[in-house]
Design a protein around this motif. Sequence first.
Motif, PDB file in Angstrom:
ATOM      1  N   LYS A   1      10.091  41.804 -19.250  1.00 27.63           N
ATOM      2  CA  LYS A   1       9.811  40.576 -20.065  1.00 27.63           C
ATOM      3  C   LYS A   1       9.237  40.716 -20.768  1.00 27.63           C
ATOM      4  O   LYS A   1       7.622  40.434 -19.563  1.00 27.63           O
ATOM      5  N   THR A   2       8.661  40.254 -21.649  1.00 28.47           N
ATOM      6  CA  THR A   2       6.777  39.964 -22.070  1.00 28.47           C
ATOM      7  C   THR A   2       6.480  39.155 -22.072  1.00 28.47           C
ATOM      8  O   THR A   2       7.168  37.418 -21.988  1.00 28.47           O
ATOM      9  N   ASN A   3       5.338  38.856 -21.305  1.00 21.49           N
ATOM     10  CA  ASN A   3       4.746  37.461 -20.467  1.00 21.49           C
ATOM     11  C   ASN A   3       3.599  36.781 -21.917  1.00 21.49           C
ATOM     12  O   ASN A   3       3.354  37.846 -22.882  1.00 21.49           O
ATOM     13  N   ARG A   4       4.305  36.094 -22.775  1.00 19.02           N
ATOM     14  CA  ARG A   4       4.414  35.310 -23.588  1.00 19.02           C
ATOM     15  C   ARG A   4       2.285  34.815 -23.766  1.00 19.02           C
ATOM     16  O   ARG A   4       1.850  34.630 -25.044  1.00 19.02           O
TER      17      ARG A   4
ATOM     18  N   LYS B   1       0.599  35.751 -26.679  1.00 15.59           N
ATOM     19  CA  LYS B   1      -0.375  35.277 -28.195  1.00 15.59           C
ATOM     20  C   LYS B   1      -1.761  35.160 -28.014  1.00 15.59           C
ATOM     21  O   LYS B   1      -2.835  34.717 -28.757  1.00 15.59           O
TER      22      LYS B   1
END
Length: 65
Positions: A5-8, A12
Motif C-alpha cells: 500500500k502507498t503511504n497516503r 500528499k
Amino acid sequence: MPKMKTNRASAKRFKKTASGGFKAGQAFTSHRFHGKTKKQRRQLRGTAMMNKVNVKRYAKILSNL
C-alpha cells in the motif's frame, strides 16, 4: 502476498520526478518571516529535492506513484 500500500500521508507531500527522485515543498515557510532574512525567504520559495540518502526508503513507501 498482499499488495504494497502507498503511504497516503507521504503521497500528499512528495511528487516523483521522471528521473526517479522526489520533490517536496520547503519546510519553515508557514509563519514568522520577520525573523528570516530576505535571502532565506527567497530561497525557501518553490520545491526542494529529497536527499539521495532518503530516496531509496521513500521509493518503497511510495511504490505506486
